[in-house]
Design a protein around this motif. Structure first.
Motif, PDB file in Angstrom:
ATOM      1  N   HIS A  96       0.834  -1.205   0.000  1.00  0.00           N
ATOM      2  CA  HIS A  96       0.000   0.000   0.000  1.00  0.00           C
ATOM      3  C   HIS A  96       0.868   1.255   0.000  1.00  0.00           C
ATOM      4  CE1 HIS A  96      -3.562   2.276   0.440  1.00  0.00           C
ATOM      5  NE2 HIS A  96      -3.713   2.247   1.742  1.00  0.00           N
TER       6      HIS A  96
ATOM      7  N   ASP B   6      -4.191   3.619  -4.944  1.00  0.00           N
ATOM      8  CA  ASP B   6      -4.146   2.149  -5.055  1.00  0.00           C
ATOM      9  C   ASP B   6      -5.549   1.580  -5.263  1.00  0.00           C
ATOM     10  OD1 ASP B   6      -1.471   2.449  -4.463  1.00  0.00           O
ATOM     11  OD2 ASP B   6      -1.620   1.687  -2.418  1.00  0.00           O
TER      12      ASP B   6
ATOM     13  N   ILE C  88       2.168  -3.868  -5.956  1.00  0.00           N
ATOM     14  CA  ILE C  88       1.942  -2.626  -6.690  1.00  0.00           C
ATOM     15  C   ILE C  88       3.268  -1.897  -6.799  1.00  0.00           C
ATOM     16  CG2 ILE C  88       0.634  -0.477  -6.790  1.00  0.00           C
ATOM     17  CD1 ILE C  88      -1.370  -1.729  -4.844  1.00  0.00           C
TER      18      ILE C  88
END
Length: 210
Positions: A31, A36, A136
């Motif tokens: 995160h 996101d 991510i």
């Protein structure tokens, strides 16, 4: 599609690596920023787990509701059972839920310890559910995108909307695993974290950061 367009408007140019599971899946992701949520939601269509304070944030709180976000309270220890039931209902209704088990954001250069209580819905796991870790990667733009410290939500959102140029984001949908193979939420959290950490380390190595 709307969430994907929001991410695009914020400058995100997304490349998907791997294949996201479409249903009966619990996504576990690192995160960095509120963006996101539209990025991931635009590509995996999942509901999200977020702290209850986000629900009142301008614009961002509304965005969260579009994917049936489950707002949980860190302070309401007595309401844990209710929150777990909400998660199980969300898995049944939307087939997919995403959680950010670090519990906060980072600048993308490290991975914080995972908070096992956020995976309480997987202890024991609902039948047929798989866990798919997601890494991510904002690349060189991570420090510009990351939401760190005391910056307010509106200021962070405005900074992203007004940031000149675009930035590359890679969504790495890693190999899923069966939580039934692990004894309890702590081991599930550890396995998911190990897989994301491997992807993060590989990314940093490619950039010459390690």
């Amino acid at each position: 599609m709307f969430l994907r367009s929001v991410a695009f408007a914020c400058g995100a140019r997304v490349r998907v690596v791997g294949t996201p599971i479409k249903r009966d899946v619990f996504f576990v992701a690192n995160h960095l920023s509120w963006v996101d949520i539209p990025i991931l939601g635009g590509y995996n269509g999942s509901a999200f787990v977020a702290q209850d304070g986000i629900a009142s944030w301008p614009f961002i709180g509304w965005l969260c509701t579009l994917n049936n976000t489950i707002f949980v309270s860190r302070a309401d220890r007595m309401g844990v059972a209710k929150q777990i039931n909400q998660l199980r209902d969300a898995l049944e209704e939307t087939w997919a839920v995403t959680v950010f088990p670090e519990g906060t954001t980072t600048d993308g250069s490290l991975l914080l310890p995972f908070k096992a209580p956020l995976l309480a819905v997987l202890d024991p796991p609902p039948p047929g559910i798989l866990v798919q870790p997601v890494f991510i990667d904002f690349g060189e733009a991570a420090r510009d995108i990351a939401w760190i410290g005391e910056e307010s939500a509106p200021n962070n959102a405005w900074r992203l909307f007004t940031r000149p140029g675009n930035y590359r984001v890679e969504l790495h949908f890693l190999e899923p695993f069966d939580p039934q193979d692990y004894k309890g939420r702590k081991m599930i959290a550890a396995e998911a974290r190990n897989r994301i950490q491997e992807a993060l380390s590989a990314s940093l190595k490619d950039k010459g950061a390690v």
